[in-house]
Design a protein around this motif. Structure first.
Motif, mmCIF file in Angstrom:
data_model
loop_
_atom_site.group_PDB
_atom_site.id
_atom_site.type_symbol
_atom_site.label_atom_id
_atom_site.label_comp_id
_atom_site.label_asym_id
_atom_site.label_seq_id
_atom_site.Cartn_x
_atom_site.Cartn_y
_atom_site.Cartn_z
ATOM 1 N N LEU A 98 0.828 -1.214 0.000
ATOM 2 C CA LEU A 98 0.000 0.000 0.000
ATOM 3 C C LEU A 98 0.858 1.259 0.000
ATOM 4 O O LEU A 98 0.486 2.274 -0.597
ATOM 5 C CB LEU A 98 -0.959 -0.013 1.179
ATOM 6 C CG LEU A 98 -2.063 -1.068 1.089
ATOM 7 C CD1 LEU A 98 -2.824 -1.150 2.402
ATOM 8 C CD2 LEU A 98 -2.985 -0.802 -0.075
ATOM 9 N N SER A 99 2.006 1.195 0.642
ATOM 10 C CA SER A 99 2.929 2.343 0.629
ATOM 11 C C SER A 99 3.421 2.612 -0.783
ATOM 12 O O SER A 99 3.539 3.773 -1.200
ATOM 13 C CB SER A 99 4.116 2.083 1.559
ATOM 14 O OG SER A 99 3.698 2.044 2.900
ATOM 15 N N LEU A 100 3.703 1.556 -1.540
ATOM 16 C CA LEU A 100 4.113 1.723 -2.932
ATOM 17 C C LEU A 100 2.986 2.364 -3.741
ATOM 18 O O LEU A 100 3.215 3.302 -4.505
ATOM 19 C CB LEU A 100 4.502 0.372 -3.545
ATOM 20 C CG LEU A 100 4.819 0.393 -5.045
ATOM 21 C CD1 LEU A 100 6.031 1.261 -5.345
ATOM 22 C CD2 LEU A 100 5.015 -1.023 -5.554
ATOM 23 N N ALA A 101 1.773 1.871 -3.564
ATOM 24 C CA ALA A 101 0.629 2.449 -4.285
ATOM 25 C C ALA A 101 0.487 3.927 -3.952
ATOM 26 O O ALA A 101 0.286 4.759 -4.851
ATOM 27 C CB ALA A 101 -0.648 1.687 -3.928
ATOM 28 N N CYS A 102 0.606 4.262 -2.697
ATOM 29 C CA CYS A 102 0.488 5.659 -2.270
ATOM 30 C C CYS A 102 1.587 6.514 -2.903
ATOM 31 O O CYS A 102 1.320 7.610 -3.403
ATOM 32 C CB CYS A 102 0.557 5.728 -0.748
ATOM 33 S SG CYS A 102 0.298 7.376 -0.083
ATOM 34 N N GLU A 103 2.791 5.993 -2.887
ATOM 35 C CA GLU A 103 3.936 6.714 -3.450
ATOM 36 C C GLU A 103 3.718 7.013 -4.936
ATOM 37 O O GLU A 103 4.139 8.064 -5.448
ATOM 38 C CB GLU A 103 5.208 5.882 -3.281
ATOM 39 C CG GLU A 103 6.480 6.602 -3.596
ATOM 40 C CD GLU A 103 6.880 7.613 -2.545
ATOM 41 O OE1 GLU A 103 7.400 8.669 -2.932
ATOM 42 O OE2 GLU A 103 6.666 7.363 -1.344
ATOM 43 N N LEU A 104 3.027 6.098 -5.642
ATOM 44 C CA LEU A 104 2.801 6.249 -7.077
ATOM 45 C C LEU A 104 1.433 6.856 -7.399
ATOM 46 O O LEU A 104 1.034 6.898 -8.558
ATOM 47 C CB LEU A 104 2.943 4.885 -7.771
ATOM 48 C CG LEU A 104 4.340 4.273 -7.720
ATOM 49 C CD1 LEU A 104 4.323 2.865 -8.289
ATOM 50 C CD2 LEU A 104 5.344 5.149 -8.460
ATOM 51 N N ASN A 105 0.731 7.318 -6.356
ATOM 52 C CA ASN A 105 -0.601 7.894 -6.527
ATOM 53 C C ASN A 105 -1.567 6.940 -7.235
ATOM 54 O O ASN A 105 -2.326 7.323 -8.111
ATOM 55 C CB ASN A 105 -0.533 9.232 -7.271
ATOM 56 C CG ASN A 105 0.202 10.275 -6.473
ATOM 57 O OD1 ASN A 105 -0.050 10.440 -5.287
ATOM 58 N ND2 ASN A 105 1.136 10.946 -7.104
ATOM 59 N N ILE A 106 -1.497 5.667 -6.833
ATOM 60 C CA ILE A 106 -2.391 4.637 -7.351
ATOM 61 C C ILE A 106 -3.479 4.405 -6.316
ATOM 62 O O ILE A 106 -3.187 4.243 -5.123
ATOM 63 C CB ILE A 106 -1.622 3.326 -7.619
ATOM 64 C CG1 ILE A 106 -0.608 3.534 -8.742
ATOM 65 C CG2 ILE A 106 -2.578 2.187 -7.943
ATOM 66 C CD1 ILE A 106 0.336 2.364 -8.940
ATOM 67 N N ASP A 107 -4.716 4.394 -6.757
ATOM 68 C CA ASP A 107 -5.842 4.111 -5.878
ATOM 69 C C ASP A 107 -5.906 2.596 -5.678
ATOM 70 O O ASP A 107 -6.412 1.859 -6.529
ATOM 71 C CB ASP A 107 -7.139 4.634 -6.494
ATOM 72 C CG ASP A 107 -8.347 4.451 -5.602
ATOM 73 O OD1 ASP A 107 -8.353 3.536 -4.749
ATOM 74 O OD2 ASP A 107 -9.311 5.215 -5.771
ATOM 75 N N ALA A 108 -5.361 2.113 -4.567
ATOM 76 C CA ALA A 108 -5.257 0.675 -4.309
ATOM 77 C C ALA A 108 -6.633 0.006 -4.277
ATOM 78 O O ALA A 108 -6.793 -1.106 -4.780
ATOM 79 C CB ALA A 108 -4.506 0.426 -3.002
ATOM 80 N N LYS A 109 -7.613 0.667 -3.711
ATOM 81 C CA LYS A 109 -8.959 0.094 -3.649
ATOM 82 C C LYS A 109 -9.521 -0.098 -5.056
ATOM 83 O O LYS A 109 -10.085 -1.157 -5.359
ATOM 84 C CB LYS A 109 -9.877 0.996 -2.824
ATOM 85 C CG LYS A 109 -11.286 0.462 -2.684
ATOM 86 C CD LYS A 109 -12.143 1.388 -1.833
ATOM 87 C CE LYS A 109 -13.573 0.882 -1.750
ATOM 88 N NZ LYS A 109 -14.413 1.792 -0.954
ATOM 89 N N GLU A 110 -9.350 0.896 -5.897
ATOM 90 C CA GLU A 110 -9.839 0.808 -7.281
ATOM 91 C C GLU A 110 -9.167 -0.343 -8.027
ATOM 92 O O GLU A 110 -9.822 -1.114 -8.737
ATOM 93 C CB GLU A 110 -9.579 2.129 -7.998
ATOM 94 C CG GLU A 110 -10.027 2.144 -9.442
ATOM 95 C CD GLU A 110 -9.730 3.480 -10.106
ATOM 96 O OE1 GLU A 110 -9.311 3.449 -11.273
ATOM 97 O OE2 GLU A 110 -9.905 4.533 -9.469
#
Length: 88
Positions: A51-63
């Motif tokens: 989730l930290s990687l997703a956040c760092e890349l501005n990826i909506d993990a839930k989506e």
């Protein structure tokens, strides 16, 4: 902020620790796996790092998770398996 490579290496490291806990919980594959607290904690570390990687890349993990769940559900509905090798 961390470079993407560092985040990926962190995920890999946490996966290694998760596998180690699996091996411990299955007596190195010689018995049925017994779920224990350390395994759950390591799984939490894997999730956090991912989730930290997703956040760092501005990826909506839930989506993205919803997309993947839908993809697997479609495979199961069509092919009765989750594996991509069964796709035509």
């Amino acid at each position: 902020p961390l470079p993407v490579a560092a985040r990926l290496m962190d995920i890999q490291s946490e996966m290694g620790e998760l596998v180690k806990e699996y091996l411990k919980g299955s007596d190195y594959g010689t018995s049925d796996f017994i779920l224990h607290e350390d395994f759950k904690l390591e799984l939490g570390d894997v999730l956090y790092s991912t989730l930290s990687l997703a956040c760092e890349l501005n990826i909506d993990a839930k989506e993205e998770l919803i997309k993947v769940i839908n993809k697997y559900q479609a495979r199961i509905d069509k092919k009765k398996t989750m594996g991509s090798e069964a796709e035509d």
